[in-house]
Design a protein around this motif. Structure first.
Motif, PDB file in Angstrom:
ATOM      1  N   VAL A  35      -2.574   3.612  -0.705  1.00 32.89           N
ATOM      2  CA  VAL A  35      -1.931   2.495  -0.024  1.00 32.89           C
ATOM      3  C   VAL A  35      -2.579   1.183  -0.460  1.00 32.89           C
ATOM      4  O   VAL A  35      -3.802   1.052  -0.422  1.00 32.89           O
ATOM      5  N   ALA A  36      -1.747   0.234  -0.886  1.00 38.42           N
ATOM      6  CA  ALA A  36      -2.214  -1.101  -1.271  1.00 38.42           C
ATOM      7  C   ALA A  36      -1.710  -2.079  -0.219  1.00 38.42           C
ATOM      8  O   ALA A  36      -0.507  -2.176   0.033  1.00 38.42           O
ATOM      9  N   HIS A  37      -2.639  -2.790   0.419  1.00 38.38           N
ATOM     10  CA  HIS A  37      -2.291  -3.707   1.504  1.00 38.38           C
ATOM     11  C   HIS A  37      -2.788  -5.104   1.158  1.00 38.38           C
ATOM     12  O   HIS A  37      -3.957  -5.296   0.860  1.00 38.38           O
ATOM     13  N   LEU A  38      -1.889  -6.068   1.196  1.00 37.24           N
ATOM     14  CA  LEU A  38      -2.264  -7.461   0.937  1.00 37.24           C
ATOM     15  C   LEU A  38      -3.205  -7.971   2.013  1.00 37.24           C
ATOM     16  O   LEU A  38      -3.231  -7.451   3.121  1.00 37.24           O
ATOM     17  N   GLY A  39      -3.940  -9.007   1.709  1.00 41.57           N
ATOM     18  CA  GLY A  39      -4.911  -9.560   2.641  1.00 41.57           C
ATOM     19  C   GLY A  39      -4.325 -10.365   3.779  1.00 41.57           C
ATOM     20  O   GLY A  39      -5.022 -10.656   4.743  1.00 41.57           O
ATOM     21  N   GLY A  40      -3.076 -10.753   3.711  1.00 41.62           N
ATOM     22  CA  GLY A  40      -2.509 -11.552   4.790  1.00 41.62           C
ATOM     23  C   GLY A  40      -1.081 -11.938   4.515  1.00 41.62           C
ATOM     24  O   GLY A  40      -0.512 -11.568   3.490  1.00 41.62           O
ATOM     25  N   PRO A  41      -0.462 -12.667   5.446  1.00 43.17           N
ATOM     26  CA  PRO A  41       0.942 -13.020   5.283  1.00 43.17           C
ATOM     27  C   PRO A  41       1.138 -14.058   4.186  1.00 43.17           C
ATOM     28  O   PRO A  41       0.228 -14.820   3.857  1.00 43.17           O
ATOM     29  N   GLY A  42       2.328 -14.019   3.593  1.00 44.47           N
ATOM     30  CA  GLY A  42       2.710 -15.056   2.649  1.00 44.47           C
ATOM     31  C   GLY A  42       2.509 -14.734   1.184  1.00 44.47           C
ATOM     32  O   GLY A  42       2.911 -15.509   0.323  1.00 44.47           O
ATOM     33  N   ILE A  43       1.903 -13.611   0.856  1.00 43.67           N
ATOM     34  CA  ILE A  43       1.683 -13.230  -0.546  1.00 43.67           C
ATOM     35  C   ILE A  43       2.642 -12.090  -0.876  1.00 43.67           C
ATOM     36  O   ILE A  43       2.722 -11.115  -0.141  1.00 43.67           O
ATOM     37  N   ALA A  44       3.357 -12.207  -1.976  1.00 43.67           N
ATOM     38  CA  ALA A  44       4.334 -11.187  -2.363  1.00 43.67           C
ATOM     39  C   ALA A  44       3.643  -9.874  -2.724  1.00 43.67           C
ATOM     40  O   ALA A  44       2.588  -9.871  -3.361  1.00 43.67           O
ATOM     41  N   TRP A  45       4.249  -8.746  -2.332  1.00 41.99           N
ATOM     42  CA  TRP A  45       3.671  -7.421  -2.588  1.00 41.99           C
ATOM     43  C   TRP A  45       3.525  -7.153  -4.083  1.00 41.99           C
ATOM     44  O   TRP A  45       2.635  -6.420  -4.500  1.00 41.99           O
ATOM     45  N   GLU A  46       4.379  -7.762  -4.902  1.00 37.37           N
ATOM     46  CA  GLU A  46       4.328  -7.538  -6.353  1.00 37.37           C
ATOM     47  C   GLU A  46       2.993  -7.973  -6.961  1.00 37.37           C
ATOM     48  O   GLU A  46       2.615  -7.508  -8.028  1.00 37.37           O
ATOM     49  N   TYR A  47       2.267  -8.825  -6.255  1.00 37.19           N
ATOM     50  CA  TYR A  47       0.962  -9.283  -6.715  1.00 37.19           C
ATOM     51  C   TYR A  47       0.005  -8.102  -6.930  1.00 37.19           C
ATOM     52  O   TYR A  47      -0.814  -8.114  -7.841  1.00 37.19           O
ATOM     53  N   LEU A  48       0.140  -7.064  -6.090  1.00 34.20           N
ATOM     54  CA  LEU A  48      -0.729  -5.887  -6.192  1.00 34.20           C
ATOM     55  C   LEU A  48      -0.147  -4.765  -7.045  1.00 34.20           C
ATOM     56  O   LEU A  48      -0.816  -3.762  -7.252  1.00 34.20           O
ATOM     57  N   ARG A  49       1.070  -4.930  -7.516  1.00 31.31           N
ATOM     58  CA  ARG A  49       1.733  -3.848  -8.263  1.00 31.31           C
ATOM     59  C   ARG A  49       0.869  -3.411  -9.431  1.00 31.31           C
ATOM     60  O   ARG A  49       0.363  -4.225 -10.203  1.00 31.31           O
ATOM     61  N   ALA A  50       0.682  -2.086  -9.564  1.00 28.96           N
ATOM     62  CA  ALA A  50      -0.219  -1.519 -10.576  1.00 28.96           C
ATOM     63  C   ALA A  50       0.471  -0.367 -11.301  1.00 28.96           C
ATOM     64  O   ALA A  50       0.230   0.805 -10.995  1.00 28.96           O
ATOM     65  N   PRO A  51       1.364  -0.673 -12.270  1.00 27.86           N
ATOM     66  CA  PRO A  51       2.095   0.385 -12.978  1.00 27.86           C
ATOM     67  C   PRO A  51       1.183   1.427 -13.631  1.00 27.86           C
ATOM     68  O   PRO A  51       1.546   2.602 -13.702  1.00 27.86           O
ATOM     69  N   ALA A  52       0.004   1.020 -14.078  1.00 34.68           N
ATOM     70  CA  ALA A  52      -0.906   1.992 -14.698  1.00 34.68           C
ATOM     71  C   ALA A  52      -1.348   3.045 -13.678  1.00 34.68           C
ATOM     72  O   ALA A  52      -1.455   4.234 -14.007  1.00 34.68           O
ATOM     73  N   LEU A  53      -1.587   2.638 -12.440  1.00 33.06           N
ATOM     74  CA  LEU A  53      -1.962   3.593 -11.395  1.00 33.06           C
ATOM     75  C   LEU A  53      -0.784   4.460 -10.978  1.00 33.06           C
ATOM     76  O   LEU A  53      -0.963   5.622 -10.596  1.00 33.06           O
ATOM     77  N   GLU A  54       0.421   3.900 -11.045  1.00 31.97           N
ATOM     78  CA  GLU A  54       1.622   4.635 -10.652  1.00 31.97           C
ATOM     79  C   GLU A  54       1.871   5.853 -11.539  1.00 31.97           C
ATOM     80  O   GLU A  54       2.601   6.754 -11.147  1.00 31.97           O
ATOM     81  N   ARG A  55       1.247   5.883 -12.700  1.00 32.14           N
ATOM     82  CA  ARG A  55       1.377   7.061 -13.569  1.00 32.14           C
ATOM     83  C   ARG A  55       0.661   8.264 -12.971  1.00 32.14           C
ATOM     84  O   ARG A  55       0.982   9.401 -13.282  1.00 32.14           O
ATOM     85  N   PHE A  56      -0.329   8.024 -12.098  1.00 32.20           N
ATOM     86  CA  PHE A  56      -1.165   9.096 -11.557  1.00 32.20           C
ATOM     87  C   PHE A  56      -1.149   9.181 -10.032  1.00 32.20           C
ATOM     88  O   PHE A  56      -1.604  10.167  -9.471  1.00 32.20           O
ATOM     89  N   LEU A  57      -0.688   8.125  -9.371  1.00 32.68           N
ATOM     90  CA  LEU A  57      -0.729   8.043  -7.914  1.00 32.68           C
ATOM     91  C   LEU A  57       0.631   7.641  -7.348  1.00 32.68           C
ATOM     92  O   LEU A  57       1.387   6.933  -8.000  1.00 32.68           O
ATOM     93  N   THR A  58       0.906   8.078  -6.127  1.00 33.80           N
ATOM     94  CA  THR A  58       2.032   7.542  -5.374  1.00 33.80           C
ATOM     95  C   THR A  58       1.514   6.295  -4.684  1.00 33.80           C
ATOM     96  O   THR A  58       0.754   6.373  -3.717  1.00 33.80           O
ATOM     97  N   MET A  59       1.885   5.148  -5.200  1.00 35.90           N
ATOM     98  CA  MET A  59       1.412   3.874  -4.661  1.00 35.90           C
ATOM     99  C   MET A  59       2.361   3.410  -3.552  1.00 35.90           C
ATOM    100  O   MET A  59       3.578   3.369  -3.743  1.00 35.90           O
ATOM    101  N   VAL A  60       1.783   3.081  -2.414  1.00 35.19           N
ATOM    102  CA  VAL A  60       2.534   2.552  -1.280  1.00 35.19           C
ATOM    103  C   VAL A  60       2.072   1.109  -1.095  1.00 35.19           C
ATOM    104  O   VAL A  60       0.932   0.854  -0.731  1.00 35.19           O
ATOM    105  N   TYR A  61       2.964   0.170  -1.394  1.00 40.91           N
ATOM    106  CA  TYR A  61       2.661  -1.261  -1.297  1.00 40.91           C
ATOM    107  C   TYR A  61       3.238  -1.782   0.015  1.00 40.91           C
ATOM    108  O   TYR A  61       4.454  -1.833   0.186  1.00 40.91           O
ATOM    109  N   VAL A  62       2.369  -2.151   0.936  1.00 39.24           N
ATOM    110  CA  VAL A  62       2.781  -2.594   2.266  1.00 39.24           C
ATOM    111  C   VAL A  62       2.976  -4.108   2.274  1.00 39.24           C
ATOM    112  O   VAL A  62       2.146  -4.848   1.751  1.00 39.24           O
TER     113      VAL A  62
END
Length: 118
Positions: A35-62
């Motif tokens: 699970v990837a959780h942003l530090g606070g309101p107002g920042i787009a979830w795409e900022y944490l998007r990690a395609p390299a990790l998605e090859r090995f993990l089910t990434m949940v971007y909250v």
């Protein structure tokens, strides 16, 4: 080959009602859940998007409350706290995002983290 996942961890956009607030999250990838959780309101979830990790993990971007498609709080700006974000994450785990055994919550600006068990 890994079978496709259905339900709350299927690839795509999902929403859940948690503590009276709609919380939206995005699922990408295959493997153990992270699970990837942003530090606070107002920042787009795409900022944490990690395609390299998605090859090995089910990434949940909250998208935390106050961000993107998640609900806003009536008591803005005083309700956006780590305690509320922790309750929203706990509700997310109880209601549908299963498979997270351990995780870490950021300690706003200190560079550390707070451990929890789902």
């Amino acid at each position: 080959m890994v079978p496709p996942v259905s339900g709350r961890l299927a690839e795509g956009v999902h929403t859940l009602g948690v503590g009276g607030t709609v919380v939206r999250y995005h699922v990408h990838g295959t493997g153990p859940v992270c699970v990837a959780h942003l530090g606070g309101p107002g920042i787009a979830w795409e900022y944490l998007r990690a395609p390299a990790l998605e090859r090995f993990l089910t990434m949940v971007y909250v998208e935390p409350a106050g961000t993107g498609g998640s609900g806003r709080l009536a008591n803005h700006p005083h309700g956006y706290t780590r305690a509320r974000y922790s309750r929203h994450l706990s509700g997310l785990f109880r209601q549908g995002v299963k498979g997270v055994v351990r995780g870490a919550l950021p300690r706003g600006g200190t560079g550390g983290s707070r451990r929890f068990r789902a």
